[in-house]
Scaffold this active site. Structure first.
Site, PDB file in Angstrom:
ATOM      1  CG  ASN A 215      39.582  42.204  44.773  1.00 17.80           C
ATOM      2  OD1 ASN A 215      39.195  43.263  44.094  1.00 17.80           O
ATOM      3  ND2 ASN A 215      39.936  41.096  44.491  1.00 17.80           N
ATOM      4  CG  ASP A 284      46.221  36.403  44.116  1.00 20.59           C
ATOM      5  OD1 ASP A 284      46.120  36.126  43.088  1.00 20.59           O
ATOM      6  OD2 ASP A 284      46.894  37.442  44.627  1.00 20.59           O
ATOM      7  CE  LYS A 294      25.566  35.148  61.134  1.00 19.02           C
ATOM      8  NZ  LYS A 294      24.693  36.019  61.905  1.00 19.02           N
ATOM      9  N   PRO A 310      42.657  28.939  40.648  1.00 24.24           N
ATOM     10  CG  PRO A 310      40.997  28.208  39.419  1.00 24.24           C
ATOM     11  CD  PRO A 310      41.299  28.426  40.759  1.00 24.24           C
ATOM     12  CB  ILE A 312      41.432  33.122  34.917  1.00 19.12           C
ATOM     13  CG1 ILE A 312      40.563  32.843  36.149  1.00 19.12           C
ATOM     14  CG2 ILE A 312      40.432  33.014  33.523  1.00 19.12           C
ATOM     15  CD1 ILE A 312      39.488  33.662  36.454  1.00 19.12           C
ATOM     16  CG  PHE A 328      44.908  44.933  33.392  1.00 11.48           C
ATOM     17  CD1 PHE A 328      44.385  44.541  32.003  1.00 11.48           C
ATOM     18  CD2 PHE A 328      44.909  46.321  33.432  1.00 11.48           C
ATOM     19  CE1 PHE A 328      43.887  45.275  30.966  1.00 11.48           C
ATOM     20  CE2 PHE A 328      44.369  47.377  32.455  1.00 11.48           C
ATOM     21  CZ  PHE A 328      43.878  46.888  31.416  1.00 11.48           C
ATOM     22  CE  LYS A 342      52.071  40.334  38.327  1.00 12.36           C
ATOM     23  NZ  LYS A 342      51.356  41.250  39.094  1.00 12.36           N
ATOM     24  CE  LYS A 346      49.715  35.898  36.277  1.00 12.31           C
ATOM     25  NZ  LYS A 346      48.496  35.909  37.000  1.00 12.31           N
TER      26      LYS A 346
HETATM   27  N1  CTP Z   1      44.522  36.605  36.886  1.00 10.64           N
HETATM   28  C1  CTP Z   1      43.855  35.635  36.592  1.00 10.64           C
HETATM   29  N2  CTP Z   1      43.461  34.733  37.535  1.00 10.64           N
HETATM   30  C2  CTP Z   1      43.968  34.651  38.854  1.00 10.64           C
HETATM   31  C3  CTP Z   1      44.802  35.851  39.092  1.00 10.64           C
HETATM   32  C4  CTP Z   1      45.084  36.830  38.184  1.00 10.64           C
HETATM   33  O1  CTP Z   1      43.213  35.689  35.348  1.00 10.64           O
HETATM   34  N3  CTP Z   1      43.761  33.599  39.394  1.00 10.64           N
HETATM   35  C5  CTP Z   1      44.845  37.713  36.147  1.00 10.64           C
HETATM   36  C6  CTP Z   1      44.395  39.082  36.373  1.00 10.64           C
HETATM   37  O2  CTP Z   1      43.255  39.372  35.703  1.00 10.64           O
HETATM   38  C7  CTP Z   1      45.606  40.174  35.926  1.00 10.64           C
HETATM   39  C8  CTP Z   1      46.900  39.326  35.936  1.00 10.64           C
HETATM   40  O3  CTP Z   1      46.417  38.007  35.941  1.00 10.64           O
HETATM   41  O4  CTP Z   1      45.298  40.264  34.358  1.00 10.64           O
HETATM   42  C9  CTP Z   1      47.172  39.702  37.461  1.00 10.64           C
HETATM   43  O5  CTP Z   1      48.490  38.717  37.833  1.00 10.64           O
HETATM   44  P1  CTP Z   1      48.315  38.424  39.194  1.00 10.64           P
HETATM   45  O6  CTP Z   1      49.340  37.211  39.316  1.00 10.64           O
HETATM   46  O7  CTP Z   1      46.996  38.486  40.130  1.00 10.64           O
HETATM   47  O8  CTP Z   1      49.050  39.756  39.830  1.00 10.64           O
HETATM   48  P2  CTP Z   1      49.333  39.863  41.453  1.00 10.64           P
HETATM   49  O9  CTP Z   1      48.299  39.111  42.279  1.00 10.64           O
HETATM   50  O10 CTP Z   1      49.621  41.272  41.562  1.00 10.64           O
HETATM   51  O11 CTP Z   1      50.640  38.943  41.298  1.00 10.64           O
HETATM   52  P3  CTP Z   1      51.887  38.987  42.348  1.00 10.64           P
HETATM   53  O12 CTP Z   1      51.189  38.541  43.713  1.00 10.64           O
HETATM   54  O13 CTP Z   1      52.700  37.880  41.946  1.00 10.64           O
HETATM   55  O14 CTP Z   1      52.263  40.271  42.355  1.00 10.64           O
END
Ligand code: CTP
Length: 405
Positions: A215, A284, A294, A310, A312, A328, A342, A346
């Site tokens: 990303n 995600d 490749k 996972p 984190i 965040f 959130k 979490k």
């Molecule tokens: N985060 C993490 N590990 C992941 C995904 C997210 O530690 N596998 C943390 C990010 O660093 C951030 C927060 O979780 O602090 C963001 O949540 P997240 O669920 O990733 O937000 P979105 O993807 O925007 O969630 P949604 O799809 O539910 O909007």
């Protein structure tokens, strides 16, 4: 004594502006004090300043070339006013003559020092030095009021005998005092003695040996938060996905690529941490199993099967002996509602929510945050990421002290 007292100066870049005043000789002592505190110093000497002290004095004491010309091609090529403004962690003008104070109040850019002050976003401070009548003059006082309204710091002046034989307000503070005030510009050690663990940047999820899913996270916000935490006195470990950023001073950095690697690196350290701040834009999903060779373009269509990574942050928040957790949330709509959700989902202590889109977010220089915790919502107004990070760290420190300290 002053070496310990000024520990906030360690690794700081101080741009010292020296202007035309008899007190310029005290600036030489100030360079030494700042360096003893661990700062790197560059001196900008105004035309008036050179009447009182030579560039050579400051070059020898600072260990760096002295800057004085705004429109000198050679000097600009070596380190121009914009580069100097970016280099600095703080700009201190000592002595600040009545003239430079008036020119700063007007926002002029007609010499190097004034241009740097306009171009910088870091704290600027003036240590006035002038005759007591000039100090008391309404014009000077009006100018200083304007500087204060723009959050330019003012160190002194002191009262006492003056070079002109008069007595009154207008004497520049002593070098020791100015060094101490300069150290005070860099936070208060609000996280002194605490261990802070952070994640930052994107993750890369391998598709095959040459391709990955990722990303647009630059990592800038996370690196700024790591730097602010170090400035606040914390021991900082930054688990970082691939970024092009330099490691902030005094931050231990652990490089990872994928979400799984980041997960392992973080969980190995989480129970030692007092505070965990998850700024990383963790992918995600990842390809179920990266292909060993490749992928060749044979088929017209290609599907990738993805599996959830996972979480984190959620896993750290679920630890029984875990740190205070700060997440965040980047949202394009319903900012507070989604962020609160959130936070609850979490099991976090705090969440920093930011609106993305319309020039804000991943690749932008500036950001704004709504910080949500059990005490309510704290709005941190739009600002450059480094400043915003300092405010976020101040809020985290305050919350930590009240809840757990
Ligand atoms: N985060 C993490 N590990 C992941 C995904 C997210 O530690 N596998 C943390 C990010 O660093 C951030 C927060 O979780 O602090 C963001 O949540 P997240 O669920 O990733 O937000 P979105 O993807 O925007 O969630 P949604 O799809 O539910 O909007």
């Amino acid at each position: 004594m002053h070496i310990l007292a000024n520990k906030n100066l360690a690794n700081k870049h101080i741009l010292l502006g020296v202007t035309g005043s008899i007190a310029a000789y005290k600036a030489a002592e100030l360079v030494r004090r700042l360096r003893e505190g661990g700062a790197e110093v560059r001196v900008v000497l105004s035309a008036g300043g050179t009447e009182f002290v030579t560039p050579l004095t400051f070059q020898a004491l600072s260990g760096n070339p002295v800057h004085s010309e705004l429109l000198d091609t050679e000097a600009e090529a070596a380190m121009g006013h914009i580069a100097l403004a970016r280099w600095a962690d703080a700009v201190v003008i000592a002595p600040a003559s009545a003239n430079v104070i008036a020119r700063l109040a007007q926002g002029r850019a007609d010499d190097l020092l004034a241009a740097v002050c306009l171009a910088t976003e870091v704290p600027v401070a003036v240590a006035p030095a002038m005759n007591q009548q000039m100090w008391a003059n309404a014009a000077t006082q009006d100018n200083l009021q304007r500087l204060r309204a723009r959050r330019i710091h003012q160190f002194g002046p002191a009262e006492g005998g003056q070079a002109c034989g008069e007595t009154g307000l207008g004497r520049m503070l002593e070098a020791d005092d100015i060094a101490r005030h300069t150290a005070g510009l860099f936070d208060t050690g609000a996280l002194a003695g605490l261990q802070v663990l952070l994640t930052a940047g994107p993750t890369q999820e391998a598709i095959d040996p040459v391709r990955y899913l990722s990303n647009r996270s630059s990592g800038r916000m996370g690196y700024a938060v790591a730097q602010a935490a170090a400035e606040a006195g914390a021991r900082v470990t930054l688990v970082s996905g691939p970024t092009a950023l330099a490691t902030p001073p005094r931050v231990e950095r652990i490089d990872v690529r994928s979400a799984e690697e980041m997960h392992t690196a973080v969980l190995a350290r989480a129970t030692d941490a007092d505070i965990f701040i998850a700024t990383a834009a963790v992918a995600d999903y990842r390809p179920v199993a990266p292909v060993q060779q490749k992928i060749k373009k044979t088929a017209d269509n290609l599907s990738l099967e993805l599996v959830r990574n996972p979480d984190i942050l959620a896993d750290v928040a679920a630890l029984t002996d875990g740190p205070l957790t700060v997440g965040f949330a980047a949202e394009t709509e319903n900012l507070l509602e989604y962020a609160r959700d959130k936070l609850a989902r979490k099991g976090l202590d705090m969440i920093a929510a930011n609106r993305v889109g319309n020039g804000l977010g991943f690749e932008a220089e500036e950001n704004a945050l709504s910080v949500i915790d059990a005490e309510g919502v704290t709005e941190l107004a739009q600002a450059p990421k480094t400043q915003l990070a300092r405010r976020l760290i101040a809020r985290i420190a305050e919350y930590f002290k009240r809840r757990l300290g």
